[in-house]
Design an enzyme around this catalytic site. Structure first.
Site, PDB file in Angstrom:
ATOM      1  N   SER A  76      -7.489  88.155  32.878  1.00  0.00           N
ATOM      2  CA  SER A  76      -8.255  88.328  31.537  1.00  0.00           C
ATOM      3  C   SER A  76      -9.015  89.680  31.484  1.00  0.00           C
ATOM      4  O   SER A  76      -9.220  90.295  32.683  1.00  0.00           O
ATOM      5  CB  SER A  76      -9.283  87.253  31.251  1.00  0.00           C
ATOM      6  N   TYR A 136     -14.852  80.907  34.402  1.00  0.00           N
ATOM      7  CA  TYR A 136     -13.777  81.558  33.947  1.00  0.00           C
ATOM      8  C   TYR A 136     -13.632  82.924  34.452  1.00  0.00           C
ATOM      9  O   TYR A 136     -12.455  83.408  34.961  1.00  0.00           O
ATOM     10  CB  TYR A 136     -13.613  81.235  32.559  1.00  0.00           C
TER      11      TYR A 136
END
Length: 281
Positions: free
Chosen positions: A154, A168
Site C-alpha cells: 500500500s 494495517y
C-alpha cells in the site's frame, strides 16, 4: 502467408489470485483471463467467489480456465493446498498475493486492540509469506525457469498518515521488506517479486469503511492531483504488466500506482478527472 494470430500477454501461464472475490482481485482475474492465463481465483468467502467467477466467465467467455478455491491465507495448510492444486496443470507461474484486511477497529499506538493487530498481520503478512513460500516450492517442483510473485502492499507503507490504521500500515511495510528480500534471494532462479502499492481506491474495502462520512472522505480525496480515488482496474492493469514477461527486468520494486498522490504537495482545484470503468462492477 497468413498472419500469426495475436497471443495473450499471459497465454500458457497458470495464475493464482487471492482476495479474488471483489475489488482489485476480481478486476485482475478478469484481465488475467482476457490475456490468456488459466486462473485460479481464491477467497475466504465462497459466495463472493461464486459471483466473481460468474462475472469473469461472462466477460471473458473464451477464458481457457477459471476455477475457484476457498482459502484462508492466514492458514498455511490452506495456502499450500491452493498452490499445490496447480501441479496437475504444470505448476504455478504467477501468484498475486492480494488478500488483505483493514479493520474498522484499527487505530493508533494507544487504541489499536492487540487482537486486531494480530489478525491484521496474520492475514496481510503471514498470508503473503505463505503464498510466496509455496509459490517458490511449486516453481522449483515444476522446473520453472521464470515466475512472477506480486504482493499487495500500500502507499501507506511509503507515506505517513495522521488518520492512522497502525496495524494495517505496519503490515504493509512488512510486505515491502519481505518482497524486496525475496526478490534478491530468488533472482538467479528467475523468480521475480514485486510489491504493488495502491493508493486509496474506490473499492468496497475502503468505501465501506468511509461510509457516508463526507469530511472523512474529503480529507483523503484532497490529496489526489486527479481529485478522485483510484479504481481497481487501474491497479489490475499494473498487475498484468508485472505478471507478464514484459516486466522481465522489473524485480524488487515498490510499484506505486497512486495517481501522483505521494508526489503531490498542493493539489489542483476544479472538478475531478474522469475515472475508468471497472469491468466486474
Amino acid at each position: 502467408m497468413a498472419a500469426t494470430p495475436p497471443r495473450g500477454r499471459l497465454e500458457g501461464k497458470n495464475a493464482i489470485v487471492t482476495g479474488a472475490g471483489g475489488g482489485i482481485g476480481l478486476e485482475t482475474s478478469i484481465l488475467f483471463a482476457r490475456e490468456g492465463a488459466r486462473v485460479l481465483m481464491a477467497d475466504i468467502s465462497e459466495p463472493a467467489l461464486a459471483k466473481a467467477q460468474a462475472k469473469v466467465k461472462k466477460i471473458v467467455p473464451s477464458a481457457p480456465r477459471v476455477e475457484t478455491i476457498k482459502c484462508d491465507v492466514s492458514k498455511e495448510s490452506d495456502v499450500k493446498a491452493m498452490i499445490d492444486s496447480q501441479d496437475s496443470w504444470g505448476g504455478t507461474d504467477v501468484i498475486f498475493n492480494n488478500a488483505g484486511i483493514m479493520h474498522a477497529d484499527d487505530a493508533d499506538a494507544v487504541d489499536t486492540p492487540e487482537k486486531i493487530w494480530d489478525m491484521t498481520h496474520n492475514i496481510n503478512v503471514k498470508g503473503v509469506w505463505f503464498g510466496s513460500k509455496h509459490a517458490v516450492l511449486s516453481m522449483r517442483r515444476n522446473k520453472k525457469t521464470r515466475g512472477s510473485i506480486i504482493n499487495t502492499a500500500s502507499v501507506v507503507a511509503l507515506v505517513g498518515s495522521a488518520t492512522p490504521q497502525l496495524a494495517y500500515t505496519a503490515s504493509k511495510g512488512a510486505v515491502l521488506a519481505l518482497t524486496r528480500e525475496l526478490a534478491v534471494v530468488h533472482a538467479r532462479e528467475g523468480f521475480r517479486f514485486n510489491a504493488l502499492c495502491p493508493a486509496p481506491l474506490n473499492t468496497p474495502l475502503l468505501q465501506d469503511w468511509l461510509g457516508d462520512d463526507q469530511p472523512k472522505r474529503f480529507r483523503r480525496e484532497v490529496h489526489f492531483p486527479t481529485g478522485r480515488f483510484g479504481e481497481a482496474i487501474e491497479q489490475a492493469h499494473a498487475v498484468v504488466f508485472l505478471a507478464s514477461d514484459e516486466s522481465s527486468f522489473v524485480n524488487g520494486t515498490d510499484f506505486v500506482v497512486d495517481g501522483g498522490m505521494s508526489r503531490a504537495y498542493v493539489t489542483p482545484e476544479g472538478p475531478a478527472a474522469p475515472a475508468p470503468k471497472n469491468l466486474g462492477s
